[in-house]
Design an enzyme around this catalytic site. Structure first.
Site, PDB file in Angstrom:
ATOM      1  N   ASN A  13       0.879  -1.166   0.000  1.00 15.87           N
ATOM      2  CA  ASN A  13       0.000   0.000   0.000  1.00 15.87           C
ATOM      3  C   ASN A  13       0.917   1.217   0.000  1.00 15.87           C
ATOM      4  OD1 ASN A  13      -1.805   2.041   0.450  1.00 15.87           O
ATOM      5  ND2 ASN A  13      -2.354   1.425   2.534  1.00 15.87           N
ATOM      6  N   TRP A  14       1.101   1.776  -1.190  1.00 13.03           N
ATOM      7  CA  TRP A  14       2.063   2.886  -1.313  1.00 13.03           C
ATOM      8  C   TRP A  14       1.538   4.169  -0.684  1.00 13.03           C
ATOM      9  CZ3 TRP A  14       4.483   2.871  -6.955  1.00 13.03           C
ATOM     10  CH2 TRP A  14       5.120   1.638  -7.170  1.00 13.03           C
ATOM     11  N   LYS A  15       0.257   4.216  -0.374  1.00 14.02           N
ATOM     12  CA  LYS A  15      -0.362   5.433   0.178  1.00 14.02           C
ATOM     13  C   LYS A  15      -0.069   6.629  -0.734  1.00 14.02           C
ATOM     14  CE  LYS A  15      -0.201   3.284   4.659  1.00 14.02           C
ATOM     15  NZ  LYS A  15      -0.228   3.396   6.096  1.00 14.02           N
ATOM     16  N   HIS A  98      -9.660   1.345   4.261  1.00 13.61           N
ATOM     17  CA  HIS A  98      -8.416   1.514   5.021  1.00 13.61           C
ATOM     18  C   HIS A  98      -8.664   2.456   6.204  1.00 13.61           C
ATOM     19  CE1 HIS A  98      -4.371   2.691   6.100  1.00 13.61           C
ATOM     20  NE2 HIS A  98      -4.000   1.538   5.558  1.00 13.61           N
ATOM     21  N   GLU A 100      -7.040   4.817   7.374  1.00 13.11           N
ATOM     22  CA  GLU A 100      -6.778   6.238   7.099  1.00 13.11           C
ATOM     23  C   GLU A 100      -7.974   6.878   6.390  1.00 13.11           C
ATOM     24  OE1 GLU A 100      -2.956   5.682   5.252  1.00 13.11           O
ATOM     25  OE2 GLU A 100      -2.173   5.065   7.194  1.00 13.11           O
ATOM     26  N   GLU A 170      -5.883  -4.896  10.205  1.00  8.53           N
ATOM     27  CA  GLU A 170      -4.887  -3.865  10.467  1.00  8.53           C
ATOM     28  C   GLU A 170      -5.219  -3.111  11.755  1.00  8.53           C
ATOM     29  OE1 GLU A 170      -2.639  -2.772   6.604  1.00  8.53           O
ATOM     30  OE2 GLU A 170      -4.278  -1.377   6.891  1.00  8.53           O
ATOM     31  N   GLY A 176       2.010   2.352  10.685  1.00  3.60           N
ATOM     32  CA  GLY A 176       2.964   3.461  10.552  1.00  3.60           C
ATOM     33  C   GLY A 176       3.603   3.877  11.857  1.00  3.60           C
ATOM     34  N   SER A 216       2.918  -2.077  10.309  1.00  2.00           N
ATOM     35  CA  SER A 216       4.364  -2.127  10.573  1.00  2.00           C
ATOM     36  C   SER A 216       4.976  -3.493  10.285  1.00  2.00           C
ATOM     37  CB  SER A 216       4.682  -1.678  12.002  1.00  2.00           C
ATOM     38  OG  SER A 216       4.242  -0.338  12.197  1.00  2.00           O
ATOM     39  N   GLY A 237       2.645  -1.103   4.255  1.00  4.66           N
ATOM     40  CA  GLY A 237       2.745   0.320   3.939  1.00  4.66           C
ATOM     41  C   GLY A 237       4.193   0.722   3.733  1.00  4.66           C
ATOM     42  N   GLY A 238       4.793   1.254   4.770  1.00  4.87           N
ATOM     43  CA  GLY A 238       6.155   1.809   4.691  1.00  4.87           C
ATOM     44  C   GLY A 238       7.164   0.905   3.992  1.00  4.87           C
TER      45      GLY A 238
HETATM   46  P1  PGA Z   1       2.483   0.300   7.608  1.00  9.03           P
HETATM   47  O1  PGA Z   1       1.062   0.505   6.885  1.00  9.03           O
HETATM   48  O2  PGA Z   1       3.042  -0.997   7.073  1.00  9.03           O
HETATM   49  O3  PGA Z   1       3.301   1.499   7.179  1.00  9.03           O
HETATM   50  O4  PGA Z   1       2.240   0.244   9.066  1.00  9.03           O
HETATM   51  C1  PGA Z   1       0.195  -0.570   6.678  1.00  9.03           C
HETATM   52  C2  PGA Z   1      -1.068  -0.075   6.035  1.00  9.03           C
HETATM   53  O5  PGA Z   1      -1.532   1.016   6.407  1.00  9.03           O
HETATM   54  O6  PGA Z   1      -1.640  -0.731   5.151  1.00  9.03           O
END
Ligand code: PGA
Length: 256
Positions: A13-15, A98, A100, A170, A176, A216, A237-238
């Site tokens: 998930n590149w956001k 998601h 977010e 999640e 994050g 994470s 994500g990251g």
């Molecule tokens: P993260 O994000 O790996 O940076 O914690 C995961 C996500 O939000 O899908």
């Protein structure tokens, strides 16, 4: 529950990251590193990168996804993108719900359900995100909350349609933050979600559905997480922004 019955999926998930040249560079770097993966590999990228990433990933085993879609097929919804628009481009996956989107963009369980159904109607595969906030966990309501999110998101979704749904557990407190759920915590909630699927759709559906962990997950902790009996890969994500790290996670899921 038999892990061999279902496929592990590692989805990035590149956001809101990467310009088009950067996106192309990342996919080009990733292709040789993940070409032998036995799990499914997906990159969920910003809308502006979809065309670039679809072209760069063509002929490889990297599938392409978006990070959201609207629930209407077209119309006066300034700034939104429909599921049909994504499908027409050749996009295969879309992340729905998601945390977010829920936290910052007013997404509710009801709109998650509407978006999920629109995506399925358009022929997309959905990565449905559910998960508790830290306060929910501290209040001991994780199981109920995640079950409720799952049930509402899947309202009026048939067993046949469910075959195109992946669920990502999640925990919001782990996204994050560098705070990963322990492998045991991740497995526990993934198993609860699978139990909800069993109660709604029966054992075969529960055995077959891919339930990922996200929050994470990185090159160091992925192996232990994806080895859990109810964890079928991850939503990353990251660590999906670095080809080397992401490929280590893909390798862990290919073995796990
Ligand atoms: P993260 O994000 O790996 O940076 O914690 C995961 C996500 O939000 O899908």
């Amino acid at each position: 529950m038999n892990k061999a019955l279902r496929k592990a999926i590692i989805a990035g998930n590149w956001k809101m990251n990467k310009t088009r040249p950067e996106a192309k560079e990342l996919i080009e770097a990733l292709k040789p590193l993940v070409k032998d993966a036995s799990c499914e590999v997906v990159a969920c990228v910003p809308f502006t990168n979809l065309e670039t990433v679809l072209a760069a990933a063509e002929g490889s085993n990297i599938k392409v996804g978006a990070q959201n879609c609207h629930f209407e097929t077209s119309g006066a919804f300034t700034g939104e993108i429909s599921a049909d628009m994504l499908k027409e481009m050749g996009v295969e996956y879309v992340i729905i719900g998601h945390s977010e989107r829920r936290q910052y963009f007013g997404e509710t369980d009801e709109t998650v359900n509407k978006r999920l159904k629109a995506a399925l109607n358009a022929g997309l595969k959905v990565i449905l995100c559910v998960g508790e906030m830290l306060a929910d966990r501290e209040n001991g309501i994780t199981a109920e909350l995640v079950a409720l999110q799952t049930k509402i998101a899947l309202k009026d979704v048939s067993a046949e349609e469910l075959k195109n749904v992946v669920i990502a557990y999640e925990p919001v407190w782990a996204i994050g933050t560098g705070k990963t759920a322990t492998a045991q915590q991740a497995n526990e909630v993934c198993a609860i979600i699978r139990g909800v699927i069993e109660s709604l759709y029966g054992k075969a559906a529960a055995d077959g559905i891919t339930v990922q962990y996200g929050g994470s997950m990185n090159a160091k902790n992925a192996e232990e997480l994806v080895a859990q009996p109810d964890v079928d890969g991850g939503l990353i994500g990251g660590a999906s922004l670095k080809a080397e790290d992401f490929s280590v996670i893909v390798k862990a899921a290919s073995n796990g």
